[in-house]
Design a protein around this motif. Structure first.
Motif, PDB file in Angstrom:
ATOM      1  N   SER A 138      21.131   2.456  28.657  1.00 16.75           N
ATOM      2  CA  SER A 138      21.118   3.107  27.337  1.00 16.75           C
ATOM      3  C   SER A 138      20.241   2.322  26.373  1.00 16.75           C
ATOM      4  O   SER A 138      19.499   2.910  25.563  1.00 16.75           O
ATOM      5  CB  SER A 138      22.536   3.227  26.783  1.00 16.75           C
ATOM      6  OG  SER A 138      23.344   4.023  27.613  1.00 16.75           O
ATOM      7  N   ALA A 139      20.329   0.995  26.437  1.00 17.34           N
ATOM      8  CA  ALA A 139      19.492   0.147  25.575  1.00 17.34           C
ATOM      9  C   ALA A 139      18.010   0.381  25.871  1.00 17.34           C
ATOM     10  O   ALA A 139      17.179   0.455  24.948  1.00 17.34           O
ATOM     11  CB  ALA A 139      19.854  -1.316  25.763  1.00 17.34           C
ATOM     12  N   ARG A 140      17.673   0.526  27.151  1.00 15.40           N
ATOM     13  CA  ARG A 140      16.271   0.786  27.515  1.00 15.40           C
ATOM     14  C   ARG A 140      15.820   2.158  27.002  1.00 15.40           C
ATOM     15  O   ARG A 140      14.692   2.322  26.538  1.00 15.40           O
ATOM     16  CB  ARG A 140      16.088   0.701  29.031  1.00 15.40           C
ATOM     17  CG  ARG A 140      16.227  -0.711  29.593  1.00 15.40           C
ATOM     18  CD  ARG A 140      15.616  -0.811  30.993  1.00 15.40           C
ATOM     19  NE  ARG A 140      16.233   0.090  31.960  1.00 15.40           N
ATOM     20  CZ  ARG A 140      17.329  -0.173  32.647  1.00 15.40           C
ATOM     21  NH1 ARG A 140      17.965  -1.329  32.473  1.00 15.40           N
ATOM     22  NH2 ARG A 140      17.810   0.706  33.528  1.00 15.40           N
ATOM     23  N   ASP A 157      36.494   6.945  27.689  1.00 22.51           N
ATOM     24  CA  ASP A 157      36.498   5.550  27.241  1.00 22.51           C
ATOM     25  C   ASP A 157      35.587   5.420  26.018  1.00 22.51           C
ATOM     26  O   ASP A 157      34.369   5.587  26.124  1.00 22.51           O
ATOM     27  CB  ASP A 157      35.989   4.653  28.376  1.00 22.51           C
ATOM     28  CG  ASP A 157      35.877   3.199  27.943  1.00 22.51           C
ATOM     29  OD1 ASP A 157      36.855   2.677  27.387  1.00 22.51           O
ATOM     30  OD2 ASP A 157      34.808   2.601  28.158  1.00 22.51           O
ATOM     31  N   MET A 158      36.196   5.150  24.840  1.00 28.62           N
ATOM     32  CA  MET A 158      35.426   5.118  23.595  1.00 28.62           C
ATOM     33  C   MET A 158      34.401   3.982  23.595  1.00 28.62           C
ATOM     34  O   MET A 158      33.327   4.097  23.004  1.00 28.62           O
ATOM     35  CB  MET A 158      36.368   4.976  22.391  1.00 28.62           C
ATOM     36  CG  MET A 158      37.282   6.170  22.171  1.00 28.62           C
ATOM     37  SD  MET A 158      36.384   7.724  21.906  1.00 28.62           S
ATOM     38  CE  MET A 158      35.646   7.399  20.301  1.00 28.62           C
ATOM     39  N   ARG A 162      30.240   4.108  22.659  1.00 26.42           N
ATOM     40  CA  ARG A 162      29.545   3.228  21.703  1.00 26.42           C
ATOM     41  C   ARG A 162      28.399   2.472  22.382  1.00 26.42           C
ATOM     42  O   ARG A 162      27.383   2.179  21.743  1.00 26.42           O
ATOM     43  CB  ARG A 162      30.541   2.261  21.062  1.00 26.42           C
ATOM     44  CG  ARG A 162      31.476   2.946  20.065  1.00 26.42           C
ATOM     45  CD  ARG A 162      32.294   1.932  19.279  1.00 26.42           C
ATOM     46  NE  ARG A 162      33.373   1.377  20.060  1.00 26.42           N
ATOM     47  CZ  ARG A 162      34.595   1.904  20.130  1.00 26.42           C
ATOM     48  NH1 ARG A 162      34.875   2.995  19.452  1.00 26.42           N
ATOM     49  NH2 ARG A 162      35.531   1.339  20.871  1.00 26.42           N
ATOM     50  N   GLN A 163      28.553   2.139  23.668  1.00 27.66           N
ATOM     51  CA  GLN A 163      27.468   1.469  24.396  1.00 27.66           C
ATOM     52  C   GLN A 163      26.258   2.387  24.573  1.00 27.66           C
ATOM     53  O   GLN A 163      25.119   1.944  24.582  1.00 27.66           O
ATOM     54  CB  GLN A 163      27.953   1.018  25.770  1.00 27.66           C
ATOM     55  CG  GLN A 163      28.898  -0.174  25.730  1.00 27.66           C
ATOM     56  CD  GLN A 163      29.432  -0.524  27.115  1.00 27.66           C
ATOM     57  OE1 GLN A 163      29.063   0.104  28.115  1.00 27.66           O
ATOM     58  NE2 GLN A 163      30.311  -1.509  27.180  1.00 27.66           N
ATOM     59  N   MET A 164      26.506   3.686  24.668  1.00 32.74           N
ATOM     60  CA  MET A 164      25.415   4.635  24.882  1.00 32.74           C
ATOM     61  C   MET A 164      24.700   5.009  23.589  1.00 32.74           C
ATOM     62  O   MET A 164      23.478   5.127  23.562  1.00 32.74           O
ATOM     63  CB  MET A 164      25.955   5.922  25.519  1.00 32.74           C
ATOM     64  CG  MET A 164      26.397   5.774  26.959  1.00 32.74           C
ATOM     65  SD  MET A 164      26.751   7.382  27.715  1.00 32.74           S
ATOM     66  CE  MET A 164      28.312   7.802  26.962  1.00 32.74           C
ATOM     67  N   LEU A 169      26.463   4.174  14.551  1.00 32.18           N
ATOM     68  CA  LEU A 169      27.395   4.747  15.524  1.00 32.18           C
ATOM     69  C   LEU A 169      28.232   5.881  14.939  1.00 32.18           C
ATOM     70  O   LEU A 169      28.556   6.847  15.634  1.00 32.18           O
ATOM     71  CB  LEU A 169      28.314   3.649  16.086  1.00 32.18           C
ATOM     72  CG  LEU A 169      27.630   2.599  16.969  1.00 32.18           C
ATOM     73  CD1 LEU A 169      28.636   1.557  17.416  1.00 32.18           C
ATOM     74  CD2 LEU A 169      26.959   3.242  18.186  1.00 32.18           C
ATOM     75  N   ASP A 170      28.601   5.766  13.657  1.00 29.44           N
ATOM     76  CA  ASP A 170      29.469   6.809  13.094  1.00 29.44           C
ATOM     77  C   ASP A 170      28.762   8.158  13.002  1.00 29.44           C
ATOM     78  O   ASP A 170      29.408   9.203  12.880  1.00 29.44           O
ATOM     79  CB  ASP A 170      30.039   6.402  11.727  1.00 29.44           C
ATOM     80  CG  ASP A 170      28.967   6.172  10.682  1.00 29.44           C
ATOM     81  OD1 ASP A 170      27.782   6.140  11.041  1.00 29.44           O
ATOM     82  OD2 ASP A 170      29.330   5.997   9.503  1.00 29.44           O
ATOM     83  N   GLU A 171      27.431   8.171  13.100  1.00 29.76           N
ATOM     84  CA  GLU A 171      26.691   9.430  13.096  1.00 29.76           C
ATOM     85  C   GLU A 171      26.346   9.894  14.510  1.00 29.76           C
ATOM     86  O   GLU A 171      25.951  11.042  14.705  1.00 29.76           O
ATOM     87  CB  GLU A 171      25.398   9.288  12.290  1.00 29.76           C
ATOM     88  CG  GLU A 171      25.623   9.090  10.798  1.00 29.76           C
ATOM     89  CD  GLU A 171      24.323   8.951  10.029  1.00 29.76           C
ATOM     90  OE1 GLU A 171      23.254   9.254  10.600  1.00 29.76           O
ATOM     91  OE2 GLU A 171      24.375   8.532   8.862  1.00 29.76           O
TER      92      GLU A 171
END
Length: 451
Positions: A138-140, A157-158, A162-164, A169-171
């Protein structure tokens, strides 16, 4: 209502849906995902030189269902989405994101790499914990310029979401309790891809009553008999006179599912409505009740005589953080909140605004019916996992005008604007006081013209 996309052109985007069809997603639930994807596509300006759409279907393996270089007529895209079948195996979310990065967004597949005017967006929909890693891939993908939205359903799994997701993040992270309500996120994504050409026409503005378009901008105005407040957006809706006396009680859900940061947004929602009232002993009075597993009166009607004092008390309200006993709270509203001992005035219209974010843990029908039978005007506001049938049961007739829903706490201010216009009992324009006001206004205008 404005048809999706009718007054809104969308910015050219390379958009790829990455949809989970692992065995935990039942066939009827997968159909709900397809409806969500179709509704978002319906609102887009699709075409080879506009927004291109791709769809990746994944489980243990990855299948490209729609390519960015494929036919981009809207009808063709929607037919292709309807034909997608679930794979019904494992959950290799990382593999699916890698496929999007290396294949789906590549120039060979129709991706418009190196074109600064085109955005690259991936919308991931999943309901479980992946069987592979998502953080690095996801970072790449984000580093390659792909904006990632992560939608989680049910027992997802929340932390994985968030990792993706892209920042903030809230948007970019959304959660729904089940696939049956995923369609409620449609509007968010329709708006996310919208480049507004007429802010007033699309309703994307902050004006309480009248929006006046100007090139690339707008200004707010008020209907006759109302005056624009100092914020330049809201109008004084209850502006004195016999008709504007009002006893208003908020019934606010303080259960643990609301979460502290959202509870602060609820407080702003309350104060947004208080701002539109003329608070005094003869005009609007406001009371506040919070409920979770129990019911707590924060302050009764008439305790605070000014808007400033009411808003200060709302800001100080502490969060209860337990269950959701909406039925018990409604019974308290009927039996206590609108009683004379708690400041209610005889002969004055009574309005209740019930705010909830989930299913009640007790029975609400009797108390909801009694509230309406008692002549109280009841508004129901639901957020997130609120149950539509319960909201409709609480709301007064006509129900469509008295209940509101949004999937996201961050958009409740839009509901606040609608409520501001509905809760006030307007003065009869033929009443003597109104005629005197009109006469005085006309005389002042004549005098200024003569000068």
């Amino acid at each position: 209502p404005v048809p999706p996309g009718a007054l809104c052109r969308t910015k050219p985007t390379d958009l790829v849906f990455i949809i989970d069809s692992s065995r935990s997603v039942r066939p009827h639930e997968f159909e709900k995902i397809k409806v969500f994807v179709s509704r978002v596509i319906e609102a887009l300006d699709v075409g080879p030189n506009a927004t291109r759409v791709g769809v990746i279907n994944y489980a243990s393996a990855v299948r490209s269902e729609l390519s960015l270089q494929g036919p981009q007529a809207k009808a063709t895209l929607l037919q292709a989405v309807r034909r997608i079948q679930p794979l019904s195996t494992g959950t290799m979310t990382g593999l699916a994101i890698q496929f999007a990065l290396s294949r789906a967004f590549s120039p060979a597949e129709g991706g418009r790499d190196g074109a600064p005017d085109f955005k690259k967006v991936a919308i991931v929909v999943t309901d479980g914990r992946p069987q592979d890693g998502v953080q690095d891939v996801s970072a790449r993908a984000r580093a390659a310029g792909i904006e990632i939205f992560a939608i989680g359903v049910g027992r997802v799994d929340m932390g994985t979401l968030r990792q993706m997701a892209s920042e903030p993040l809230d948007e970019h992270v959304d959660y729904v309790e089940s696939y049956s309500v995923i369609e409620k996120l449609t509007q968010k994504f329709q708006e996310a891809f919208c480049v507004v050409s007429d802010l007033c026409a699309t309703g994307d503005h902050d004006c309480q009553q009248v929006c006046v378009s100007t090139p690339g901008a707008y200004r707010c105005a008020c209907r006759d008999g109302f005056s624009l407040n100092s914020d330049g957006k809201t109008c004084t809706a209850c502006n004195g006179g016999l008709g504007s006396a009002l006893d208003l009680v908020f019934l606010i859900d303080g259960s643990k599912s609301v979460r502290p940061e959202n509870f602060e947004l609820v407080k702003k929602f309350i104060n947004q409505i208080v701002d539109s009232l003329e608070v005094s002993e003869k005009q609007a009075q406001v009371g506040l009740v919070q409920y979770s597993s129990s019911v707590r009166q924060e302050f009764p009607l008439g305790q605070f005589k000014t808007k400033k004092d009411i808003k200060a008390a709302v800001k100080k309200m502490s969060y209860m953080e337990k269950g959701t006993m909406t039925g018990q709270a409604l019974k308290y509203l009927v039996d206590s909140s609108f009683s004379a001992i708690n400041g209610a005035r005889p002969g004055v219209p009574k309005v209740g605004i019930v705010f909830t974010d989930g299913r009640s843990q007790d029975y609400i029908s009797d108390a909801a019916k009694k509230a309406k039978d008692s002549g109280f005007r009841m508004f129901a506001v639901g957020v997130g996992n609120a149950v539509e049938d319960e909201l409709r049961e609480i709301a007064s007739e006509p129900v469509a005008e008295h209940y509101f829903y949004t999937a996201d706490f961050r958009t409740i201010s839009k509901i606040g604007k609608k409520l501001q216009m509905k809760i006030c009992v307007e003065e009869d324009p033929c009443e003597c006081k109104s005629i005197m006001k009109f006469q005085t206004k006309v005389e002042d205008l004549i005098n200024s013209l003569q000068q």
